[in-house]
Design an enzyme around this catalytic site. Sequence first.
Site, mmCIF file in Angstrom:
data_model
loop_
_atom_site.group_PDB
_atom_site.id
_atom_site.type_symbol
_atom_site.label_atom_id
_atom_site.label_comp_id
_atom_site.label_asym_id
_atom_site.label_seq_id
_atom_site.Cartn_x
_atom_site.Cartn_y
_atom_site.Cartn_z
ATOM 1 N N LYS A 174 97.278 14.486 29.667
ATOM 2 C CA LYS A 174 98.352 13.774 29.317
ATOM 3 C C LYS A 174 99.280 13.746 30.373
ATOM 4 O O LYS A 174 99.980 14.807 30.780
ATOM 5 C CB LYS A 174 99.070 14.916 28.291
ATOM 6 C CG LYS A 174 100.225 14.053 27.333
ATOM 7 C CD LYS A 174 101.312 14.785 26.993
ATOM 8 C CE LYS A 174 102.374 15.147 27.972
ATOM 9 N NZ LYS A 174 103.013 14.027 28.499
ATOM 10 N N CYS A 200 108.799 20.657 43.321
ATOM 11 C CA CYS A 200 108.825 21.962 42.766
ATOM 12 C C CYS A 200 108.718 23.140 43.863
ATOM 13 O O CYS A 200 109.246 24.224 43.941
ATOM 14 C CB CYS A 200 107.472 22.529 42.119
ATOM 15 S SG CYS A 200 106.068 22.140 42.746
ATOM 16 N N GLU A 205 117.748 25.403 38.688
ATOM 17 C CA GLU A 205 116.873 24.486 39.382
ATOM 18 C C GLU A 205 117.413 23.048 39.120
ATOM 19 O O GLU A 205 117.602 22.574 38.042
ATOM 20 C CB GLU A 205 115.421 24.538 39.033
ATOM 21 C CG GLU A 205 114.505 23.376 39.787
ATOM 22 C CD GLU A 205 113.150 23.431 39.351
ATOM 23 O OE1 GLU A 205 112.449 23.320 40.309
ATOM 24 O OE2 GLU A 205 112.898 23.484 38.196
#
Length: 555
Positions: A231, A339, A438
């Site tokens: 996905k 990331c 973040e």
Amino acid sequence: MIRSIPSIRPLSLLRTQTRSFASPALASSTSNKEKGALSPLALKAAEEVSSKWRGTSANGGRTMNYIGGEFSESKADKWLEVRDPSTQTLLTTVPETTADEFSAAVEAASQAYKTWSKTSIMRRQRVMFELQHLIRQHSPDIAKSIVLEQGKTFADAQGDVGRGLQVVETATAITSTLLGDKLEVSQDMDTFSRRLPLGVTAAITPFNFPAMIVLWSAALATVTGNTLIVKPSERDPGATMIIAELCERAGLPPGVINVVHGSAATVNRICDDPAIKAISFVGGDKAGEHIYNRATPLGKRVQANLGAKNHAVIMPDANKNLTLNAVAGAAFGAAGQRCMALSVAIFVGTAREWIPELCERAKELKISGGFEEGTDLGPVISPEAKNRIESYIASVEEEGGKILLDGRGCSVAEYPHGNFVGPTVVEAVTTMKAYKDEIFGPVLTIVSADTLDDAIAIVNANRYGNGASVFTNSGSTARKFELEAEPGQIGVNVAVPVPLPMFNWSGNKGSFKGDIPFYGKSGLEFYTMRKTTTSLWPAADAVGNRASVHMPQIH
């Protein structure tokens, strides 16, 4: 151009990053002229991608499901828009794959597993050889799709594909890396250990690396004999659809890899379906924790890479030019949407004197559309992401910090509708939102420390543990940092210390949930289970005729 805005307007904190609608007709009713039109370079890329690849569209058409070796249009009644982040031009619509279509994907993967898991390892290896050749051959098309849908520069998009290709190339060594063990443990008795596939597996992948992270699973899950349901992010599925077609061309049989689409409903079906044995996820904290907490009680393996707050410690004895270039590149490359982006720089002692020069180097970075020559930063993924990032920048002054370089209100004349945020440098303390959360944008937070020990304490107190770096010319300083800093991926004079796929991803603390990390040796462990067999073929059977009732002894 980067300019400051003297007054800060309230910014929306919308959480969704896609817009849904009831039918394709509604999507096409939004004129591209209202939002802007693709640049000539982007338009050419969109035409090439749309004409050459069966599963994706970049000219306003529909993205397909890929189930059982067939690209098929979904019967979904809800579709999601994918827009070019530079112009807001509608590129494609992505289905919320229906429950029946998802079940068909699971059934196709289950049936394919029965034969693929028994296919010889030599045959699976040959598919990987062919796949790496095809990816290398068609890398420009994958990269074009990434630039169109995600917004990163063409050079960065090629790097995205290249890092995924490295995992495929590593997977071609499967005949060596999957070797088992055998030992004669007693007279006439042998024990051997081997690794077998798990069954149907799933990968839920993020928008920021739409090629690389798909290939982490597409290579390792299938070469070990599993089947896979992917996905991709509903924000940029095109790269995955091209890769699925290349997997087919490489020789993966129908059903070995399948692609479904959607948002929370599709994710929950992956978590809940009993046929799926393992889930690999890369994304944000909330989604990762949800997947882990929902799937693991059902007995599934889960590896989940979550958020990050990566630090670099800059010592006064570091190579100044190397350090400033590395910090700027790691903080602002890909518009900070990595990331492993460098989001915190800790300047120790007199190294603080370098901060103004760092800001000057950041100002020199070119901001434009991803296809434009010389572009260093493209747009962020969506208007909502831009608003969220700018709200974090605003919070710095609200909480008493300083904005040293303000990327809000970034204007690119050729792309007036783009989601652009310029390189931003803020000075904060560790209690502020801009430090703790973040941000996932081109924002570098500066923190000061008097000593190396103070800097390491700051790094270790942070809840995340993806990566941390130190810049120094002292071997003893580097050794101390390597041993005492807690994050799982350490760089010494390297700002983005991502290991190559012969090693493994090793983020820790709040950046990872699960027991077995991504790719490398641990990736093979994640996609296999160990089975041991102990056999006895006694030579005495040829003449012996008396049974033994004693516990066997190992001598």
